[in-house]
Design a protein around this motif. Structure first.
Motif, PDB file in Angstrom:
ATOM      1  N   GLY A 239       1.933   0.846 -17.350  1.00 34.69           N
ATOM      2  CA  GLY A 239       3.224   0.715 -16.679  1.00 34.69           C
ATOM      3  C   GLY A 239       4.383   0.974 -17.629  1.00 34.69           C
ATOM      4  O   GLY A 239       5.336   1.674 -17.293  1.00 34.69           O
ATOM      5  N   LEU A 240       4.277   0.434 -18.841  1.00 41.91           N
ATOM      6  CA  LEU A 240       5.330   0.675 -19.835  1.00 41.91           C
ATOM      7  C   LEU A 240       5.365   2.156 -20.210  1.00 41.91           C
ATOM      8  O   LEU A 240       6.437   2.734 -20.400  1.00 41.91           O
ATOM      9  CB  LEU A 240       5.084  -0.183 -21.082  1.00 41.91           C
TER      10      LEU A 240
ATOM     11  N   SER B  57       7.123   2.483  -2.535  1.00 44.00           N
ATOM     12  CA  SER B  57       7.089   2.828  -3.957  1.00 44.00           C
ATOM     13  C   SER B  57       7.110   1.565  -4.814  1.00 44.00           C
ATOM     14  O   SER B  57       6.516   1.541  -5.884  1.00 44.00           O
ATOM     15  CB  SER B  57       8.220   3.791  -4.322  1.00 44.00           C
TER      16      SER B  57
ATOM     17  N   LEU C 128      10.798   7.959 -12.301  1.00 47.86           N
ATOM     18  CA  LEU C 128      12.036   7.741 -13.048  1.00 47.86           C
ATOM     19  C   LEU C 128      13.196   8.412 -12.324  1.00 47.86           C
ATOM     20  O   LEU C 128      13.009   9.385 -11.606  1.00 47.86           O
ATOM     21  CB  LEU C 128      11.920   8.346 -14.453  1.00 47.86           C
TER      22      LEU C 128
ATOM     23  N   SER D 217      11.633   0.162 -23.025  1.00 48.68           N
ATOM     24  CA  SER D 217      10.828   1.375 -22.872  1.00 48.68           C
ATOM     25  C   SER D 217      11.226   2.207 -21.659  1.00 48.68           C
ATOM     26  O   SER D 217      11.208   3.437 -21.714  1.00 48.68           O
ATOM     27  CB  SER D 217       9.352   1.002 -22.803  1.00 48.68           C
ATOM     28  N   TRP D 218      11.604   1.545 -20.535  1.00 51.25           N
ATOM     29  CA  TRP D 218      11.921   2.324 -19.333  1.00 51.25           C
ATOM     30  C   TRP D 218      13.224   3.109 -19.508  1.00 51.25           C
ATOM     31  O   TRP D 218      13.375   4.174 -18.926  1.00 51.25           O
ATOM     32  CB  TRP D 218      11.962   1.445 -18.082  1.00 51.25           C
TER      33      TRP D 218
ATOM     34  N   LEU E 166       3.733   7.818  -9.876  1.00 53.64           N
ATOM     35  CA  LEU E 166       4.319   6.787 -10.742  1.00 53.64           C
ATOM     36  C   LEU E 166       4.960   7.415 -11.974  1.00 53.64           C
ATOM     37  O   LEU E 166       6.000   6.967 -12.439  1.00 53.64           O
ATOM     38  CB  LEU E 166       3.253   5.771 -11.155  1.00 53.64           C
TER      39      LEU E 166
ATOM     40  N   ARG F 292       1.201  -2.526  -7.874  1.00 59.18           N
ATOM     41  CA  ARG F 292      -0.241  -2.350  -8.073  1.00 59.18           C
ATOM     42  C   ARG F 292      -0.525  -1.742  -9.444  1.00 59.18           C
ATOM     43  O   ARG F 292      -1.513  -2.078 -10.097  1.00 59.18           O
ATOM     44  CB  ARG F 292      -0.835  -1.499  -6.956  1.00 59.18           C
ATOM     45  N   ALA F 293       0.371  -0.841  -9.869  1.00 64.37           N
ATOM     46  CA  ALA F 293       0.195  -0.233 -11.192  1.00 64.37           C
ATOM     47  C   ALA F 293       0.329  -1.288 -12.285  1.00 64.37           C
ATOM     48  O   ALA F 293      -0.475  -1.341 -13.218  1.00 64.37           O
ATOM     49  CB  ALA F 293       1.210   0.887 -11.401  1.00 64.37           C
TER      50      ALA F 293
ATOM     51  N   ASP G 252      -2.702  -3.310 -12.447  1.00 60.26           N
ATOM     52  CA  ASP G 252      -3.853  -2.562 -12.959  1.00 60.26           C
ATOM     53  C   ASP G 252      -3.795  -2.411 -14.471  1.00 60.26           C
ATOM     54  O   ASP G 252      -4.792  -2.595 -15.166  1.00 60.26           O
ATOM     55  CB  ASP G 252      -3.898  -1.185 -12.288  1.00 60.26           C
TER      56      ASP G 252
ATOM     57  N   CYS H 279      12.264   6.176 -21.585  1.00 54.88           N
ATOM     58  CA  CYS H 279      11.645   7.184 -20.710  1.00 54.88           C
ATOM     59  C   CYS H 279      12.717   7.984 -19.973  1.00 54.88           C
ATOM     60  O   CYS H 279      12.595   9.198 -19.814  1.00 54.88           O
ATOM     61  CB  CYS H 279      10.719   6.523 -19.689  1.00 54.88           C
TER      62      CYS H 279
ATOM     63  N   ARG I 287       3.569   0.425  -4.990  1.00 59.86           N
ATOM     64  CA  ARG I 287       2.803   1.237  -5.930  1.00 59.86           C
ATOM     65  C   ARG I 287       3.048   0.748  -7.361  1.00 59.86           C
ATOM     66  O   ARG I 287       2.115   0.611  -8.153  1.00 59.86           O
ATOM     67  CB  ARG I 287       3.238   2.695  -5.780  1.00 59.86           C
ATOM     68  N   ALA I 288       4.316   0.461  -7.655  1.00 57.69           N
ATOM     69  CA  ALA I 288       4.654  -0.028  -9.001  1.00 57.69           C
ATOM     70  C   ALA I 288       3.985  -1.381  -9.254  1.00 57.69           C
ATOM     71  O   ALA I 288       3.459  -1.636 -10.344  1.00 57.69           O
ATOM     72  CB  ALA I 288       6.164  -0.137  -9.155  1.00 57.69           C
TER      73      ALA I 288
ATOM     74  N   SER J 148      -7.358   1.806 -10.584  1.00 49.04           N
ATOM     75  CA  SER J 148      -7.590   1.374  -9.202  1.00 49.04           C
ATOM     76  C   SER J 148      -6.610   2.043  -8.237  1.00 49.04           C
ATOM     77  O   SER J 148      -6.583   1.723  -7.056  1.00 49.04           O
ATOM     78  CB  SER J 148      -7.472  -0.147  -9.092  1.00 49.04           C
ATOM     79  N   LEU J 149      -5.797   2.962  -8.754  1.00 46.74           N
ATOM     80  CA  LEU J 149      -4.891   3.718  -7.887  1.00 46.74           C
ATOM     81  C   LEU J 149      -5.405   5.156  -7.780  1.00 46.74           C
ATOM     82  O   LEU J 149      -6.158   5.614  -8.636  1.00 46.74           O
ATOM     83  CB  LEU J 149      -3.473   3.720  -8.466  1.00 46.74           C
TER      84      LEU J 149
ATOM     85  N   ARG K  64       0.814  -1.205   0.000  1.00 40.89           N
ATOM     86  CA  ARG K  64       0.000   0.000   0.000  1.00 40.89           C
ATOM     87  C   ARG K  64       0.856   1.268   0.000  1.00 40.89           C
ATOM     88  O   ARG K  64       0.527   2.252  -0.627  1.00 40.89           O
ATOM     89  CB  ARG K  64      -0.918  -0.029   1.233  1.00 40.89           C
TER      90      ARG K  64
ATOM     91  N   VAL L  17       4.704   4.779 -18.375  1.00 37.10           N
ATOM     92  CA  VAL L  17       5.378   5.633 -17.384  1.00 37.10           C
ATOM     93  C   VAL L  17       6.820   5.194 -17.134  1.00 37.10           C
ATOM     94  O   VAL L  17       7.517   5.797 -16.324  1.00 37.10           O
ATOM     95  CB  VAL L  17       4.640   5.704 -16.030  1.00 37.10           C
ATOM     96  N   GLY L  18       7.247   4.140 -17.819  1.00 35.62           N
ATOM     97  CA  GLY L  18       8.650   3.755 -17.691  1.00 35.62           C
ATOM     98  C   GLY L  18       8.937   2.805 -16.539  1.00 35.62           C
ATOM     99  O   GLY L  18      10.032   2.785 -16.004  1.00 35.62           O
ATOM    100  N   LEU L  19       7.923   2.012 -16.148  1.00 34.82           N
ATOM    101  CA  LEU L  19       8.195   0.967 -15.156  1.00 34.82           C
ATOM    102  C   LEU L  19       8.991  -0.149 -15.825  1.00 34.82           C
ATOM    103  O   LEU L  19       8.713  -0.514 -16.967  1.00 34.82           O
ATOM    104  CB  LEU L  19       6.887   0.360 -14.625  1.00 34.82           C
ATOM    105  N   ASN L  20       9.954  -0.690 -15.091  1.00 29.24           N
ATOM    106  CA  ASN L  20      10.694  -1.843 -15.577  1.00 29.24           C
ATOM    107  C   ASN L  20       9.844  -3.091 -15.295  1.00 29.24           C
ATOM    108  O   ASN L  20       9.996  -3.761 -14.272  1.00 29.24           O
ATOM    109  CB  ASN L  20      12.041  -1.918 -14.860  1.00 29.24           C
ATOM    110  N   ILE L  21       8.917  -3.348 -16.202  1.00 29.14           N
ATOM    111  CA  ILE L  21       7.920  -4.397 -15.974  1.00 29.14           C
ATOM    112  C   ILE L  21       8.559  -5.774 -15.741  1.00 29.14           C
ATOM    113  O   ILE L  21       8.156  -6.492 -14.819  1.00 29.14           O
ATOM    114  CB  ILE L  21       6.895  -4.451 -17.137  1.00 29.14           C
TER     115      ILE L  21
ATOM    116  N   PHE M 106      -3.945   4.348 -14.283  1.00 31.02           N
ATOM    117  CA  PHE M 106      -4.144   3.217 -13.374  1.00 31.02           C
ATOM    118  C   PHE M 106      -5.435   3.472 -12.594  1.00 31.02           C
ATOM    119  O   PHE M 106      -5.443   4.180 -11.596  1.00 31.02           O
ATOM    120  CB  PHE M 106      -2.955   3.071 -12.439  1.00 31.02           C
TER     121      PHE M 106
END
Lengths: 289, 239
Positions: free
Chosen positions: A179-180, A164, B108, B75-76, B104, A170-171, A174, B79, A167-168, B95-96, A161, A182-186, B93
């Motif tokens: 996620g890609l 960070s 970066l 991709s990250w 989020l 949960r994102a 979702d 970014c 948060r990533a 549900s956030l 919850r 915003v630049g999350l390293n999925i 997102f």
């Protein structure tokens, strides 16, 4: 009579918390990656063996064995995801089923070769101690397992919850594309998620090692149990896994008391069918990790 | 080739399961420019943005940012080079919470140190988002979700923002608001690549434009030239 019922109820709730932890591991993996880990029961059994060997060889307390299981199983899960599972995450479900069933058979086989088919009782002192709280007498191993599992579930909930990484995670659960964007390293999020899921299973296994003899064939029961728990609660739901665990734990205990211990494993499935008729998506059938 | 292009794309192609979505597209954007790529549905607009951002693999071509080759990077990492996007369908997102969505966007490495300042900047830009920061993003209206997607892109402290059809699904009034937001971001020094179906409004806003048809650039020039081009007037502006 009342005290007997209370005792059974209490012991069901205690075991239910541990089931909840097992199911949480499964549901987190599913919620984030949409893959179903059919080898989850094997991961629980790895934990049971880790508990057995840690107690046998080093004579450490179960809590320490659980910590060892958490670390080992986290890395095991992480590496398994990063090497094999990630290649199947975006494939159709039937491909994934085969891979996970294959892994489950492989892990059982490895356990069988390494340790043989005979049950190995951990039999620490803890297994035979009890604690009395007025009406109810609880066995200490069960109480300790339940408290630890409960604390871990709460900690994991807080971590997901507020951190960070949570948060990533949960994102990613979702909206993977988001996620890609915003630049999350999925791939990394997925590997850590799988590690967390495996660690949940491993810790639960180590915690119950004083209660269940270590044995390779235990895995199938735990996989099914985790599934029933998760489906009763609602696939992908955090609170659902916990509630499902408690329901199943209590149902098992009551079945053993009211009917016969042989019905112990059947009742949860009967319950599953009834619940699915009335609530097809479980109690909390939604995405809300 | 333009001198000192911030983002330069040369011969970019994308294919899905054998069908070609993008065929040898070349375009350049200088720092501080606002350019648009216009085209009908299925012309390859989304493929262009997703291949620049590394979400979709290109089959050939080179993408350079600030002179460095970024083709094929995940991709990250793209970014991190300062390329943000407001994606097709917003991709928030749901549900956030609104604030979690924004954080989020700002997670970066390039943006993390200034996260709270940028958050304040976004809230000043979109008062609505501040009011609803604790609300789940999925409960926002379409226009608010689009604001959130833009705010989330700004959170990454980008050098360039790519907008993939920001006006889609919005009422004419909200569409004007959205184009106003794009324009004001550009005025604050952000380089903008605007991909749109709304040809008239996009050209009116931008310095230069490219016309994308069936995966290829068929025309490009200053927006003024394109607006006065008889073919464009006939095919896209209904004149």
């Amino acid at each position: 009579m009342l005290s007997l019922w209370l005792n059974v109820l209490a012991s069901g709730i205690l075991l239910g918390l541990v089931y909840g932890l097992v199911a949480l591991g499964l549901t987190i993996i599913f919620g984030v990656m949409r893959v179903v880990n059919f080898a989850h029961g094997e991961m629980v059994v790895f934990g049971v063996y880790i508990g057995y060997w840690a107690v046998r060889l080093c004579n450490v307390p179960i809590i320490v064995a659980a910590a060892i299981a958490a670390v080992l199983m986290f890395f095991f899960g992480y590496l398994l995801e990063a090497s094999i599972v990630k290649r199947f995450v975006n494939r159709p479900h039937h491909y994934q089923f085969i891979v996970f069933i294959g892994l489950s058979l492989l892990f059982s086989g490895v356990l069988l070769v390494a340790f043989g088919p005979d049950p190995r009782p951990t039999a620490s002192e803890l297994s035979f101690s009890t604690v009395s709280l007025g009406f109810v007498t609880l066995d200490l191993a069960r109480l300790q397992a339940a408290i630890t599992a409960g604390l871990l579930i709460a900690l994991l909930g807080v971590y997901l919850r507020f951190s960070s990484f949570g948060r990533a995670l949960r994102a990613a659960a979702d909206n993977r594309l988001g996620g890609l964007v915003v630049g999350l390293n999925i791939p990394r999020v997925y590997a850590v998620t799988f590690g967390i899921g495996a660690a949940c299973a491993g810790v639960a296994g180590a915690l119950i090692s004083p209660l269940f003899d270590a044995q390779p064939y235990l895995a199938v029961d735990f996989t099914l149990l985790a599934f029933v728990t998760v489906i009763v609660g609602g696939l992908g739901s955090f609170s659902g896994a916990l509630l499902g665990g408690l329901v199943i734990g209590v149902a098992e205990a009551i079945a053993a008391l009211m009917f016969t211990p042989s019905l112990k494993t059947a009742l949860p499935y009967a319950l599953l069918i009834i619940i699915l008729i009335f609530r097809p998506r479980g109690f909390f059938g939604a995405k809300e990790i | 080739m333009l001198d000192g292009a911030l983002l330069s794309i040369d011969g970019l192609s994308v294919a899905y399961d054998g069908s070609i979505a993008l065929n040898g597209v070349s375009l350049q954007i200088r720092k501080g420019e606002l350019i648009c790529v216009v085209g009908a549905n299925g012309a390859g607009k989304t493929s262009l943005i997703r291949s620049i951002s590394g979400i979709v693999r290109s089959s050939s071509g080179v993408v350079k940012m600030n002179g460095a080759n970024i083709t094929g990077l995940p991709s990250w990492e793209i970014c991190e080079r300062g390329i943000a996007q407001v994606a097709e369908g917003r991709q928030i997102f749901g549900s956030l919470s609104v604030e979690e969505n924004l954080l989020l966007g700002g997670s970066l490495k390039r943006a993390k140190a200034h996260q709270l300042e940028t958050l304040e900047f976004v809230y000043q830009l979109f008062d609505r988002l501040r009011e609803r920061r604790r609300q789940l993003a999925g409960t926002l209206s379409g226009g608010e979700q689009q604001m959130l997607a833009i705010g989330r892109a700004i959170m990454s402290k980008p050098e360039i923002v790519m907008f993939d059809e920001p006006s889609i699904g919005l009422s004419p009034a909200l569409t004007d608001v959205m184009f106003g937001v794009v324009e004001s971001l550009h005025k604050q020094g952000i380089t903008v690549l605007l991909v749109e179906q709304n040809v008239a409004k996009s050209l009116a806003l931008s310095d230069r434009g490219y016309v994308l048809e069936n995966g290829s650039i068929v025309l490009h020039g200053s927006s003024h030239e394109l607006l006065n081009n008889s073919e464009i007037q006939r095919a896209y502006l209904g004149m």
